[in-house]
Motif scaffolding. Sequence first.
Motif, PDB file in Angstrom:
ATOM      1  N   UNK A 115      -7.732  -3.415   6.337  1.00 22.43           N
ATOM      2  CA  UNK A 115      -6.944  -2.661   5.365  1.00 22.43           C
ATOM      3  C   UNK A 115      -7.177  -3.080   3.932  1.00 22.43           C
ATOM      4  N   UNK A 116      -7.430  -4.371   3.715  1.00 21.79           N
ATOM      5  CA  UNK A 116      -7.644  -4.852   2.359  1.00 21.79           C
ATOM      6  C   UNK A 116      -7.503  -6.360   2.314  1.00 21.79           C
ATOM      7  N   UNK A 117      -7.710  -6.937   1.130  1.00 23.87           N
ATOM      8  CA  UNK A 117      -7.654  -8.390   1.012  1.00 23.87           C
ATOM      9  C   UNK A 117      -7.292  -8.811  -0.403  1.00 23.87           C
ATOM     10  N   UNK A 118      -6.627  -9.930  -0.459  1.00 22.84           N
ATOM     11  CA  UNK A 118      -6.430 -10.640  -1.718  1.00 22.84           C
ATOM     12  C   UNK A 118      -7.704 -11.446  -1.972  1.00 22.84           C
ATOM     13  N   UNK A 119      -8.257 -11.328  -3.144  1.00 24.59           N
ATOM     14  CA  UNK A 119      -9.494 -12.033  -3.494  1.00 24.59           C
ATOM     15  C   UNK A 119      -9.153 -13.159  -4.455  1.00 24.59           C
ATOM     16  N   UNK A 120      -9.475 -14.380  -4.062  1.00 22.69           N
ATOM     17  CA  UNK A 120      -9.142 -15.531  -4.888  1.00 22.69           C
ATOM     18  C   UNK A 120     -10.410 -16.278  -5.292  1.00 22.69           C
ATOM     19  N   UNK A 121     -10.226 -17.433  -5.930  1.00 19.20           N
ATOM     20  CA  UNK A 121     -11.362 -18.193  -6.447  1.00 19.20           C
ATOM     21  C   UNK A 121     -12.287 -18.610  -5.301  1.00 19.20           C
ATOM     22  N   UNK A 122     -13.604 -18.534  -5.521  1.00 13.69           N
ATOM     23  CA  UNK A 122     -14.301 -18.252  -6.785  1.00 13.69           C
ATOM     24  C   UNK A 122     -14.874 -16.833  -6.856  1.00 13.69           C
ATOM     25  N   UNK A 123     -14.245 -15.863  -6.219  1.00 13.35           N
ATOM     26  CA  UNK A 123     -14.881 -14.567  -5.977  1.00 13.35           C
ATOM     27  C   UNK A 123     -14.423 -13.422  -6.879  1.00 13.35           C
ATOM     28  N   UNK A 124     -13.465 -13.646  -7.777  1.00 16.66           N
ATOM     29  CA  UNK A 124     -12.817 -12.528  -8.463  1.00 16.66           C
ATOM     30  C   UNK A 124     -13.777 -11.712  -9.332  1.00 16.66           C
ATOM     31  N   UNK A 125     -14.630 -12.390 -10.073  1.00 17.33           N
ATOM     32  CA  UNK A 125     -15.543 -11.658 -10.962  1.00 17.33           C
ATOM     33  C   UNK A 125     -16.639 -10.956 -10.159  1.00 17.33           C
ATOM     34  N   UNK A 126     -17.184 -11.634  -9.159  1.00 22.30           N
ATOM     35  CA  UNK A 126     -18.253 -11.030  -8.346  1.00 22.30           C
ATOM     36  C   UNK A 126     -17.718  -9.826  -7.581  1.00 22.30           C
ATOM     37  N   UNK A 127     -16.484  -9.918  -7.110  1.00 22.45           N
ATOM     38  CA  UNK A 127     -15.900  -8.807  -6.347  1.00 22.45           C
ATOM     39  C   UNK A 127     -15.836  -7.532  -7.182  1.00 22.45           C
ATOM     40  N   UNK A 128     -15.660  -7.681  -8.486  1.00 18.79           N
ATOM     41  CA  UNK A 128     -15.614  -6.504  -9.356  1.00 18.79           C
ATOM     42  C   UNK A 128     -16.950  -5.771  -9.362  1.00 18.79           C
ATOM     43  N   UNK A 129     -18.037  -6.506  -9.224  1.00 16.74           N
ATOM     44  CA  UNK A 129     -19.369  -5.890  -9.201  1.00 16.74           C
ATOM     45  C   UNK A 129     -19.701  -5.306  -7.830  1.00 16.74           C
ATOM     46  N   UNK A 130     -19.091  -5.868  -6.787  1.00 18.78           N
ATOM     47  CA  UNK A 130     -19.411  -5.433  -5.431  1.00 18.78           C
ATOM     48  C   UNK A 130     -18.529  -4.280  -4.952  1.00 18.78           C
ATOM     49  N   UNK A 144      -8.903  -2.845  -1.385  1.00 21.54           N
ATOM     50  CA  UNK A 144      -8.462  -2.121  -0.198  1.00 21.54           C
ATOM     51  C   UNK A 144      -9.636  -1.309   0.328  1.00 21.54           C
ATOM     52  N   UNK A 145      -9.621  -1.079   1.633  1.00 24.51           N
ATOM     53  CA  UNK A 145     -10.665  -0.267   2.248  1.00 24.51           C
ATOM     54  C   UNK A 145     -10.116   1.122   2.510  1.00 24.51           C
ATOM     55  N   UNK A 146     -10.756   2.116   1.935  1.00 23.23           N
ATOM     56  CA  UNK A 146     -10.395   3.501   2.214  1.00 23.23           C
ATOM     57  C   UNK A 146     -10.942   3.920   3.580  1.00 23.23           C
ATOM     58  N   UNK A 193     -15.152   2.882   1.670  1.00 25.85           N
ATOM     59  CA  UNK A 193     -15.326   2.459   0.278  1.00 25.85           C
ATOM     60  C   UNK A 193     -14.255   1.419  -0.068  1.00 25.85           C
ATOM     61  N   UNK A 194     -14.653   0.429  -0.861  1.00 33.48           N
ATOM     62  CA  UNK A 194     -13.749  -0.639  -1.271  1.00 33.48           C
ATOM     63  C   UNK A 194     -13.313  -0.414  -2.712  1.00 33.48           C
ATOM     64  N   UNK A 195     -12.004  -0.384  -2.921  1.00 35.88           N
ATOM     65  CA  UNK A 195     -11.419  -0.152  -4.230  1.00 35.88           C
ATOM     66  C   UNK A 195     -10.782  -1.456  -4.702  1.00 35.88           C
ATOM     67  N   UNK A 196     -11.071  -1.859  -5.940  1.00 39.40           N
ATOM     68  CA  UNK A 196     -10.548  -3.121  -6.461  1.00 39.40           C
ATOM     69  C   UNK A 196      -9.598  -2.928  -7.624  1.00 39.40           C
ATOM     70  N   UNK A 198       0.606  -6.244  -4.276  1.00 41.54           N
ATOM     71  CA  UNK A 198      -0.608  -6.356  -3.467  1.00 41.54           C
ATOM     72  C   UNK A 198      -0.482  -5.571  -2.162  1.00 41.54           C
ATOM     73  N   UNK A 199       0.629  -5.772  -1.459  1.00 46.43           N
ATOM     74  CA  UNK A 199       0.823  -5.080  -0.186  1.00 46.43           C
ATOM     75  C   UNK A 199       0.863  -3.567  -0.392  1.00 46.43           C
ATOM     76  N   UNK A 200       1.503  -3.142  -1.476  1.00 48.78           N
ATOM     77  CA  UNK A 200       1.559  -1.704  -1.762  1.00 48.78           C
ATOM     78  C   UNK A 200       0.159  -1.153  -2.011  1.00 48.78           C
ATOM     79  N   UNK A 201      -0.668  -1.885  -2.756  1.00 49.45           N
ATOM     80  CA  UNK A 201      -2.022  -1.424  -3.055  1.00 49.45           C
ATOM     81  C   UNK A 201      -2.865  -1.315  -1.780  1.00 49.45           C
ATOM     82  N   UNK A 202      -2.610  -2.230  -0.837  1.00 50.55           N
ATOM     83  CA  UNK A 202      -3.374  -2.227   0.411  1.00 50.55           C
ATOM     84  C   UNK A 202      -2.778  -1.285   1.459  1.00 50.55           C
TER      85      UNK A 202
END
Length: 267
Positions: free
Chosen positions: A67-82, A100-102, A106-109, A260-264
């Motif tokens: 359904x989705x995930x909280x992204x924490x260190x050290x991945x926050x900036x890279x996740x924006x590109x992915x 979140x996964x649609x 597709x992954x929406x950040x 976060x839960x609402x977004x996911x």
Amino acid sequence: MLASITGNTKILGVIADPVSQARTPAMANRLLDERGRLGDFVMLPMQVSAEDFPAFITGLRALKNFGGAVVSMPHKAVAAHLADELTPKARLVGAVNVIRRNGDGRLIGTKLDGEGFVAGLAGAGYSVKDAHILLVGAGGAASAIAFALAKHGCASLCIQNRTPDRVSALSERVRHAYPQLEVTTAIHETSHYDIAINATSLGMKPNDELPIANPLIRHCDLVAECVIAPEMTPLLQEASGQGKVIHTGVPMLAAQMHLMLAFMGAE
């Protein structure tokens, strides 16, 4: 809890490295249980190295019960590109802390640190409106907090970080979005701050240096953390010893959890 996990359960995650210190799974599952949604969703820790993170994200697109995930260190900036798509807030900040996964894979950040931090302060009775604020950090969390402070009407914002280029880049982006706000990168002997914020990772390890030097703490009324574990960081211990009001990082996470839960989709 185990009896409520079925083949229809949507998996949520906390992606970080390390992840053993994360409080998010326990907090999220407790909240899901209170809402009667534990079993429909469950949140699990996911320890993924920076090297393996791109491949892991690719795999999540194929995981139909993710359904989705909280992204924490050290991945926050890279996740924006992915991510396949970013919300306007995430594009502004240049990082994400929730995906979140649609249904189509597709992954929406998006980025919720900033709103969570301001809401956590407000819940403790502190407002950023018209406040003179010192922000230490220029990474993903710090960027989100900087834009949220500006949005909620702080009077001035001084940004500090060990990397001058990152401070310069963040301050310019905030000035561009909020031209009426006084944004500086220099501290003067006469400087005084209503709120000082550590938005770096300093304080997570026992031997970390203080993100805000002892003499500067004396010029701050309230000292706030973004580090969640340990809850009482060396910075907060020092500030408390100087008689300053302190604010831990836990309220920021608690305030974000609902968002976060609402977004996911786990409302």
